[in-house]
Design a protein around this motif. Structure first.
Motif, PDB file in Angstrom:
ATOM      1  N   ASP A  26       0.829  -1.209   0.000  1.00 54.55           N
ATOM      2  CA  ASP A  26       0.000   0.000   0.000  1.00 54.55           C
ATOM      3  C   ASP A  26       0.865   1.261   0.000  1.00 54.55           C
ATOM      4  N   SER A  30       0.950   4.116  -2.833  1.00 53.54           N
ATOM      5  CA  SER A  30       0.700   5.501  -2.431  1.00 53.54           C
ATOM      6  C   SER A  30       1.805   6.414  -2.959  1.00 53.54           C
ATOM      7  N   GLN A  33       1.296   6.999  -6.666  1.00 51.51           N
ATOM      8  CA  GLN A  33       0.251   7.982  -6.941  1.00 51.51           C
ATOM      9  C   GLN A  33       0.750   9.408  -6.712  1.00 51.51           C
ATOM     10  N   LYS A  34       1.591   9.587  -5.691  1.00 52.91           N
ATOM     11  CA  LYS A  34       2.156  10.920  -5.422  1.00 52.91           C
ATOM     12  C   LYS A  34       3.086  11.343  -6.562  1.00 52.91           C
TER      13      LYS A  34
END
Length: 314
Positions: A26, A30, A33-34
């Motif tokens: 995860d 994450s 995505q950043k």
């Protein structure tokens, strides 16, 4: 710059994915995505491709294992990660004659994969593989976590108690530097499952190796790491070379796009347009070199009366 960061991040992400070293899937997603929000989808395309490859490989493993379990002649559990060449870092090829059991499993996987994806070519990267061997010592059975190279060497001692260095080299097909690193880890490191004769830290062509049946350890599963020799320096050099090559391709592609759209352009205007399109800083001299290369390849040409003006060659 972004392209240098991307190359280093991709290299480290590859290690985490291939060797299951991520602390959190995860957290990895994450971060991705950043990066996508900050740098755009073009920046993360190859990183996302790496994740897709791993997910597809997991699906393939389930289907391949199911097909193998219907047969009674398999001698080893086998899992292959299928990596798309364009997404992953570039790795050196290692010539290795794998054991018969592994070669048979590889051949079965190639045949299985061909039924799912016609026209694709698989190339084995043996130096990235890992294996788990169950080995019987006087103290009892131990599970050794090894690289495929280390495992190939250890399996030779299932048929021979003693082997000369030259015999191991001939049997594995390995280059001297790769073979000596592997033998050092097995015979000269913390967990000495082989005994080197004569004793010493360096492996010589005249050495012989004996299976260490008296090996003892309180652990049942033991990981034997490869000896690392200036690996970070080598990888840093490979990253820099790869980034440099990618930048040359990017400049060439931008040159072609601009000239195809504008047809005719002066030198200063061309430099300005290229600088606005490239995502990394580059010098005017580097761009000039690429312009000369494009002229030599007949993509663009100089104006006959004004050499500072270029024309696109359709």
């Amino acid at each position: 710059s972004k392209d240098v960061f991307e190359e280093y991040y991709k290299r480290d992400l590859a290690k985490r994915l291939l060797y299951h070293k991520s602390a959190s899937v995860d957290a990895e997603r994450s971060m991705l995505q950043k990066l996508k929000a900050e740098c755009g989808s073009g920046f993360t395309n190859r990183l996302e491709g790496m994740y897709r490859d791993m997910e597809c490989s997991d699906d393939l493993e389930v289907k391949f294992s199911s097909s193998r379990h219907s047969k009674d002649n398999q001698e080893a559990d086998f899992h292959a990660n299928v990596l798309t060449l364009a997404y992953w870092p570039t790795y050196d090829q290692v010539n290795l004659v794998v054991p018969r059991q592994i070669e048979q499993a590889q051949d079965e996987f190639v045949q299985f994969y061909a039924t799912k994806h016609q026209g694709r070519n698989l190339q084995w990267q043996q130096n990235l593989g890992t294996c788990l061997l169950k080995v019987s010592f006087d103290e009892g059975v131990k599970e050794l976590q090894l690289s495929v190279i280390q495992g190939t060497i250890m399996l030779l001692f299932s048929e021979h108690d003693r082997l000369a260095y030259t015999e191991i080299r001939d049997s594995t097909g390995l280059e001297d530097n790769e073979l000596k690193r592997a033998l050092q880890s097995l015979a000269c490191g913390k967990h000495r499952v082989l005994t080197k004769e004569p004793k010493g830290r360096d492996v010589l062509d005249t050495d012989s190796f004996v299976f260490n049946s008296q090996f003892k350890s309180p652990l049942v599963r033991i990981k034997i790491s490869q000896i690392v020799v200036k690996e970070d320096e080598k990888e840093d050099k490979n990253v820099e070379e790869h980034v440099h090559q990618d930048r040359l391709f990017s400049i060439d592609a931008a040159l072609t796009r601009v000239m195809k759209a504008r047809k005719t352009l002066g030198h200063s205007a061309l430099i300005t347009e290229l600088s606005s399109q490239l995502r990394f800083n580059t010098s005017a001299s580097e761009i000039k070199e690429r312009i000369e290369a494009m002229i030599e390849r007949d993509y663009i040409k100089r104006d006959e009366s004004d050499h500072s003006t270029y024309h696109y060659v359709a």
